[in-house]
Motif scaffolding. Structure first.
Motif, mmCIF file in Angstrom:
data_model
loop_
_atom_site.group_PDB
_atom_site.id
_atom_site.type_symbol
_atom_site.label_atom_id
_atom_site.label_comp_id
_atom_site.label_asym_id
_atom_site.label_seq_id
_atom_site.Cartn_x
_atom_site.Cartn_y
_atom_site.Cartn_z
ATOM 1 N N ILE A 38 52.504 -65.283 23.879
ATOM 2 C CA ILE A 38 51.778 -65.106 22.613
ATOM 3 C C ILE A 38 50.373 -65.686 22.733
ATOM 4 C CG2 ILE A 38 51.752 -65.651 20.149
ATOM 5 C CD1 ILE A 38 54.775 -65.836 20.262
ATOM 6 N N ASN A 39 50.290 -66.885 23.297
ATOM 7 C CA ASN A 39 48.995 -67.539 23.456
ATOM 8 C C ASN A 39 48.097 -66.730 24.385
ATOM 9 O OD1 ASN A 39 47.364 -69.740 22.723
ATOM 10 N ND2 ASN A 39 47.775 -70.773 24.647
ATOM 11 N N LEU A 40 48.680 -66.214 25.477
ATOM 12 C CA LEU A 40 47.915 -65.396 26.401
ATOM 13 C C LEU A 40 47.407 -64.123 25.721
ATOM 14 C CD1 LEU A 40 46.950 -64.970 29.336
ATOM 15 C CD2 LEU A 40 49.116 -63.783 29.769
ATOM 16 N N PHE A 41 48.248 -63.514 24.889
ATOM 17 C CA PHE A 41 47.854 -62.291 24.187
ATOM 18 C C PHE A 41 46.699 -62.562 23.227
ATOM 19 C CE2 PHE A 41 48.184 -59.579 20.415
ATOM 20 C CZ PHE A 41 48.086 -58.322 20.997
ATOM 21 N N ILE A 42 46.799 -63.632 22.432
ATOM 22 C CA ILE A 42 45.739 -63.940 21.463
ATOM 23 C C ILE A 42 44.435 -64.271 22.175
ATOM 24 C CG2 ILE A 42 44.995 -65.600 19.708
ATOM 25 C CD1 ILE A 42 47.833 -65.686 18.700
ATOM 26 N N ASN A 43 44.528 -65.100 23.232
ATOM 27 C CA ASN A 43 43.313 -65.452 23.973
ATOM 28 C C ASN A 43 42.703 -64.227 24.654
ATOM 29 O OD1 ASN A 43 43.501 -68.128 23.235
ATOM 30 N ND2 ASN A 43 44.565 -68.749 25.085
ATOM 31 N N GLY A 44 43.572 -63.360 25.181
ATOM 32 C CA GLY A 44 43.065 -62.121 25.782
ATOM 33 C C GLY A 44 42.390 -61.235 24.760
ATOM 34 N N PHE A 45 42.967 -61.168 23.560
ATOM 35 C CA PHE A 45 42.364 -60.398 22.465
ATOM 36 C C PHE A 45 40.983 -60.946 22.119
ATOM 37 C CE2 PHE A 45 41.597 -60.142 17.869
ATOM 38 C CZ PHE A 45 41.583 -58.767 17.682
ATOM 39 N N VAL A 46 40.879 -62.283 22.019
ATOM 40 C CA VAL A 46 39.590 -62.909 21.695
ATOM 41 C C VAL A 46 38.556 -62.581 22.769
ATOM 42 C CG1 VAL A 46 38.395 -65.120 21.433
ATOM 43 C CG2 VAL A 46 40.613 -64.769 20.328
ATOM 44 N N VAL A 47 38.960 -62.683 24.032
ATOM 45 C CA VAL A 47 38.024 -62.442 25.135
ATOM 46 C C VAL A 47 37.552 -60.991 25.139
ATOM 47 C CG1 VAL A 47 37.827 -62.313 27.649
ATOM 48 C CG2 VAL A 47 38.896 -64.314 26.587
ATOM 49 N N VAL A 48 38.472 -60.049 24.956
ATOM 50 C CA VAL A 48 38.118 -58.630 24.994
ATOM 51 C C VAL A 48 37.191 -58.261 23.837
ATOM 52 C CG1 VAL A 48 39.031 -56.287 24.766
ATOM 53 C CG2 VAL A 48 40.164 -57.925 26.268
ATOM 54 N N ALA A 107 35.314 -60.309 22.061
ATOM 55 C CA ALA A 107 34.032 -60.997 22.242
ATOM 56 C C ALA A 107 33.184 -60.279 23.278
ATOM 57 C CB ALA A 107 34.274 -62.445 22.663
ATOM 58 N N GLY A 108 33.821 -59.850 24.377
ATOM 59 C CA GLY A 108 33.071 -59.144 25.409
ATOM 60 C C GLY A 108 32.530 -57.815 24.927
ATOM 61 N N SER A 109 33.295 -57.128 24.073
ATOM 62 C CA SER A 109 32.887 -55.808 23.595
ATOM 63 C C SER A 109 31.701 -55.880 22.642
ATOM 64 C CB SER A 109 34.058 -55.117 22.901
ATOM 65 O OG SER A 109 35.156 -54.968 23.790
ATOM 66 N N PHE A 110 31.645 -56.918 21.823
ATOM 67 C CA PHE A 110 30.630 -56.970 20.769
ATOM 68 C C PHE A 110 29.513 -57.975 21.054
ATOM 69 C CE2 PHE A 110 34.304 -55.150 18.672
ATOM 70 C CZ PHE A 110 33.746 -54.114 17.937
ATOM 71 N N ILE A 111 29.809 -59.029 21.797
ATOM 72 C CA ILE A 111 28.797 -60.048 22.065
ATOM 73 C C ILE A 111 28.227 -59.914 23.462
ATOM 74 C CG2 ILE A 111 28.330 -62.536 22.106
ATOM 75 C CD1 ILE A 111 28.991 -61.434 19.365
ATOM 76 N N GLY A 112 29.072 -59.491 24.387
ATOM 77 C CA GLY A 112 28.627 -59.376 25.776
ATOM 78 C C GLY A 112 29.662 -59.966 26.711
ATOM 79 N N TRP A 113 29.860 -59.319 27.861
ATOM 80 C CA TRP A 113 30.893 -59.774 28.788
ATOM 81 C C TRP A 113 30.549 -61.095 29.444
ATOM 82 C CZ3 TRP A 113 35.374 -57.827 28.055
ATOM 83 C CH2 TRP A 113 35.500 -56.525 27.561
ATOM 84 N N GLN A 114 29.282 -61.411 29.479
ATOM 85 C CA GLN A 114 28.910 -62.713 30.020
ATOM 86 C C GLN A 114 29.419 -63.830 29.116
ATOM 87 O OE1 GLN A 114 24.781 -63.033 30.979
ATOM 88 N NE2 GLN A 114 24.977 -65.038 31.936
ATOM 89 N N ASN A 115 29.273 -63.646 27.814
ATOM 90 C CA ASN A 115 29.808 -64.629 26.874
ATOM 91 C C ASN A 115 31.330 -64.682 26.934
ATOM 92 O OD1 ASN A 115 27.034 -63.890 25.704
ATOM 93 N ND2 ASN A 115 27.611 -65.700 24.524
ATOM 94 N N ALA A 116 31.951 -63.531 27.199
ATOM 95 C CA ALA A 116 33.404 -63.514 27.335
ATOM 96 C C ALA A 116 33.855 -64.361 28.520
ATOM 97 C CB ALA A 116 33.897 -62.080 27.499
ATOM 98 N N MET A 117 33.094 -64.326 29.599
ATOM 99 C CA MET A 117 33.434 -65.154 30.757
ATOM 100 C C MET A 117 33.241 -66.636 30.454
ATOM 101 S SD MET A 117 32.202 -62.934 34.065
ATOM 102 C CE MET A 117 30.624 -62.363 33.408
#
Length: 318
Positions: free
Chosen positions: A159-169, A171-181
């Motif tokens: 569950i934690n991995l899914f939520i964190n993955g959702f946040v990263v994806v 964030a990367g889509s709307f803010i930028g993949w560099q910020n996602a990293m």
């Protein structure tokens, strides 16, 4: 109130305030001003804040969203996770969210997003770790973890991995993949800090050396409902006989086990070791809940029977 209790409450109060301030600093001075997202529900709250601003043009504080999200979690935690844990966790989260609202949002590491993600994650991990050490948490995913652990005996890794993955994806889509990293760096730093301060293993083995084995065993089994092996032992220096209790428990039961043991035998020696695997006979929380219900039902039947006997005696004496 004993001196030990005063110290315990005093330490909890210090950790309560310290953890709240650390959470607020990590969010306001590292994550939010650098467009880096925290893991768990804090990260979801950051995404929702950006969503409200982009779609509706409304600025909603991240701290206010975290407060709102934690209300239903607190209700669920009150039912399933234990009242003391839930109350302290909710209040800690509420205070941390309040600090996020009132404190200024200004980065302490301008133009250094890697440092922002690293130190923001470390501060958040320290806050989570020290609260877990004293039997409560910073709220959010920690309450979810306790609910899942109490009801299924399983961890919330997926569950934690899914939520964190959702946040990263997102964030990367709307803010930028560099910020996602950079977000991934922060999440990793948080997990490392929590593991270092608390414990990385879901199951632990406790060895308790005590001269009051029967009393300690009774107190532990009434509350934790765990199997305990009593091993006769002898102190090498004093040559006095004692007993060593061995029990396997989850990390969420560690603080309660230590408290119960010390309340019965303050001189008990407790050694905790990590348990990699348990082959069988480890009661999950479903079995524990069933045993608790059966005990409560049996106690209710005994109480009803005693009340009936008392009423019968009164009628006979009239």
């Amino acid at each position: 109130m004993t001196l030990a209790r005063v110290r315990e409450y005093g330490l909890k109060a210090i950790v309560f305030v310290t953890a709240s301030v650390l959470v607020a600093i990590s969010m306001n001075n590292f994550f939010i001003p650098n467009n880096i997202f925290s893991g768990g529900f804090n990260g979801v709250a950051q995404l929702l804040s950006l969503f409200f601003k982009a779609v509706f043009g409304i600025h909603v504080e991240v701290g206010a969203i975290i407060m709102a999200v934690n209300i239903p979690l607190a209700i669920a935690g009150w039912i399933y996770a234990g009242r003391e844990f839930t109350i302290l966790s909710f209040l800690n989260n509420f205070f941390a969210s309040f600090m996020q609202i009132v404190l200024p949002k200004q980065t302490l590491v301008a133009h250094e997003p890697i440092l922002a993600g690293l130190f923001g994650g470390l501060l958040l991990g320290v806050a989570i770790g020290i609260t877990f050490k004293l039997g409560f948490s910073t709220g959010g995913m920690d309450i979810v973890a306790m609910i899942v652990q109490k009801t299924t005996g399983k961890s919330i890794g997926f569950i934690n991995l899914f939520i964190n993955g959702f946040v990263v994806v997102i964030a990367g889509s709307f803010i930028g993949w560099q910020n996602a990293m950079y977000t991934i760096i922060g999440i990793y730093a948080t997990s490392v800090a929590v593991d270092s301060i608390h414990t990385r293993h879901q199951k632990l083995t406790a060895f308790i050396v005590t001269r009051r084995a029967n009393e300690v065993t009774k107190a532990l089994q009434e509350d934790l409902i765990r199997g305990i092996t009593i091993l006769p032992s002898v102190g090498a220096y004093t040559r006095e006989p004692n007993s060593t209790l061995m029990m396997v428990l989850s990390r969420y039961e560690l603080t309660e086990m230590e408290r119960l043991t010390k309340s019965v035998d303050p001189d008990a020696f407790i050694n905790i070791v990590n348990t990699v695997n348990v082959s069988n006979n480890f009661w999950n929380e479903d079995l524990q809940s069933q045993i608790r219900r059966e005990r409560l039902a049996a106690q209710a039947q005994i109480t009803d029977a005693l009340n009936l006997d008392a009423e019968a005696d009164k009628l006979l004496n009239k």
